[in-house]
Design an enzyme around this catalytic site. Structure first.
Site, PDB file in Angstrom:
ATOM      1  CB  THR A   1      -0.916   0.023   1.241  1.00 26.65           C
ATOM      2  OG1 THR A   1      -0.118   0.365   2.398  1.00 26.65           O
ATOM      3  CG2 THR A   1      -1.573  -1.331   1.480  1.00 26.65           C
ATOM      4  CB  CYS A   2       0.178   4.853  -0.070  1.00 25.29           C
ATOM      5  SG  CYS A   2      -1.110   5.005   1.180  1.00 25.29           S
ATOM      6  CG  ASN A   3       0.586   4.737   4.823  1.00 22.55           C
ATOM      7  OD1 ASN A   3       1.243   5.680   4.392  1.00 22.55           O
ATOM      8  ND2 ASN A   3      -0.635   4.882   5.275  1.00 22.55           N
TER       9      ASN A   3
ATOM     10  N   GLY B   1      -6.036   9.370 -12.263  1.00 20.92           N
ATOM     11  CA  GLY B   1      -6.201   7.979 -11.854  1.00 20.92           C
ATOM     12  C   GLY B   1      -7.680   7.704 -11.621  1.00 20.92           C
ATOM     13  CB  ALA B   2     -10.130   5.809 -12.741  1.00 21.05           C
TER      14      ALA B   2
ATOM     15  CG  MET C   1      -6.150   7.139  -2.623  1.00 17.09           C
ATOM     16  SD  MET C   1      -6.743   7.165  -0.916  1.00 17.09           S
ATOM     17  CE  MET C   1      -5.692   5.909  -0.191  1.00 17.09           C
ATOM     18  CB  ILE C   2      -8.836   8.410  -7.603  1.00 15.73           C
ATOM     19  CG1 ILE C   2      -7.340   8.702  -7.801  1.00 15.73           C
ATOM     20  CG2 ILE C   2      -9.682   9.420  -8.374  1.00 15.73           C
ATOM     21  CD1 ILE C   2      -6.910  10.107  -7.395  1.00 15.73           C
TER      22      ILE C   2
END
Length: 417
Positions: A49-51, A185-186, A189-190
């Site tokens: 993930t982003c983290n 982006g789609a 998160m977006i």
């Protein structure tokens, strides 16, 4: 087989390191297959993930898995070693339980990570790298997360990263209602961030995506329009807010593109939020005047709201997790005995078949069935009792006492003294 986990997260590594070790969704099948086929692991699941980037494995050697991780990303092991953690069975379970319950997240108590863990498990199942031990770990992980959510207030008053994006923008602009918003982006998160911005009724919403059709589907949910990524240089000057989260391995918005946009906007400020890992926006963009660029790590200060109350609930959650870790460790211990149990049953079945074959031959010779059955039962009794009887007759001192106690406990015997 033993279980272990290794990885890094927002507590141990900056974004500049995390983005180098990220696994985009389209790369996961190849990565999982490579990890297992290299014999660095028998079973494997990757959470990216982003983290965080975390690898859960069984079998193999943790050092081999670390070497595989460095090789897969083309990095020197020494470059990533200072940021990595390695967890043994009990600690790997505790960590997974805490992550799924939102206790290890940037936003204490957030729920999105649970869905991301389930996605990671599905990817491993599709890749054929899930097995009995990892399946047991993650099924318990999801059950613990549900128990924590149901019995504590750890998720109460939680400010999600999506809501934090709006709060950040409101620090730059007086009202969202007058702004043009561009989402790049789609993905999930977006969509989450767009939902929070759309609730503020901005002047315009546009979705830019590599695939126009997917961008249009998302834009239609919010009454917006869609464009392709190729149109970004031309349309960027029209937007006050840009939020990006794609799976691109390289930045798609460079310093030159933003410089031209700022000039066309006559230096009206642009708020940019880059939620991608690796990053979508070149770091140098943040140095430009009139650009307010934030990354996932910059959101931390915004999501502190209500953290104190959630920390009190987190203590209750830790108690639940500790109990479940003990249960999981007990289950692993029992799993270790499975090969022995199988061997024990196989040996008993071998003795049974031998005695049965002998009995059938006696019947074929015309011997009385009653006598054959008596012989069969005596033979089985003697053969099955031979190993424990021999153990009780051997050994000395403490060894003999231990054998006596074990046999008495196994057969539930309480002989009179």
């Amino acid at each position: 087989m033993h279980l272990f986990a290794l990885g890094l997260n927002h507590h141990t590594a900056p974004l500049s390191i995390r983005e180098k070790l990220a696994f985009p969704a389209e790369v996961l099948p190849k990565a999982l297959d490579s990890l297992v086929s290299s014999h660095a692991a028998r079973e494997a699941a990757i959470v990216s993930t982003c983290n965080r980037t975390e690898i859960y494995c069984t079998g193999g050697d943790p050092q081999a898995a670390l070497s595989w991780l460095a090789k897969f990303h083309g990095l020197a092991l020494a470059e990533m070693q200072p940021y990595l953690y390695q967890l043994d069975e009990a600690n790997a379970a505790r960590h997974a339980f805490r992550v799924a319950s939102g206790l290890d997240s940037m936003v204490l108590g957030e729920t999105q990570i649970l869905g991301q863990l389930k996605d990671a498990v599905r990817s491993a199942e599709h890749a054929g790298t899930m097995g009995t031990l990892l399946n047991g770990l993650f099924q318990r992980t999801f059950a613990v997360a549900k128990e924590v959510r149901s019995n504590t207030a750890v998720g109460a008053s939680s400010v999600s990263m999506s809501a934090a994006a709006v709060k950040l923008a409101e620090q730059i602009f007086p009202t969202i209602g007058e702004l043009n918003i561009l989402f790049v982006g789609a993905g999930e998160m977006i969509e989450l961030v767009a939902t929070h911005f759309a609730a503020r009724n901005p002047s315009c919403i546009t979705v830019a995506n590599r695939t126009l059709e997917r961008g249009q589907r998302l834009a239609e949910q919010f009454g917006g329009n869609a464009v392709t990524l190729a149109e970004l240089p031309d349309i960027l000057p029209r937007y006050d807010v840009l939020v990006t989260s794609t799976a691109s391995q390289l930045p798609i918005i460079g310093k030159g593109m933003v410089e031209r946009a700022i000039k066309a906007r006559r230096h009206r400020p642009i708020f940019m939020l880059d939620l991608a890992v690796p990053r979508d926006i070149e770091v140098e963009v943040g140095k430009l005047a009139d650009v307010f660029l934030y990354s996932v790590d910059d959101i931390a200060s915004v999501v502190e709201v209500g953290k104190e109350a959630r920390q009190s609930a987190a203590a209750e959650a830790e108690t639940i997790i500790q109990a479940r870790v003990c249960e999981f460790s007990d289950w692993l211990k029992k799993r270790e005995a499975v090969p022995l149990i199988r061997a024990l049953r196989d040996d008993a079945d071998r003795l049974r078949r031998a005695a049965l074959d002998a009995a059938l031959k006696q019947l074929a010779r015309g011997e009385a069935p009653e006598r054959v059955l008596e012989t069969l039962s005596v033979q089985l009794t003697n053969k099955l009792m031979h190993p424990p009887t021999r153990a009780l007759s051997s050994g000395r001192g403490a060894e003999h006492d231990a054998q006596v106690e074990a046999v008495a406990r196994l057969y539930r015997l309480h002989p009179e003294s």
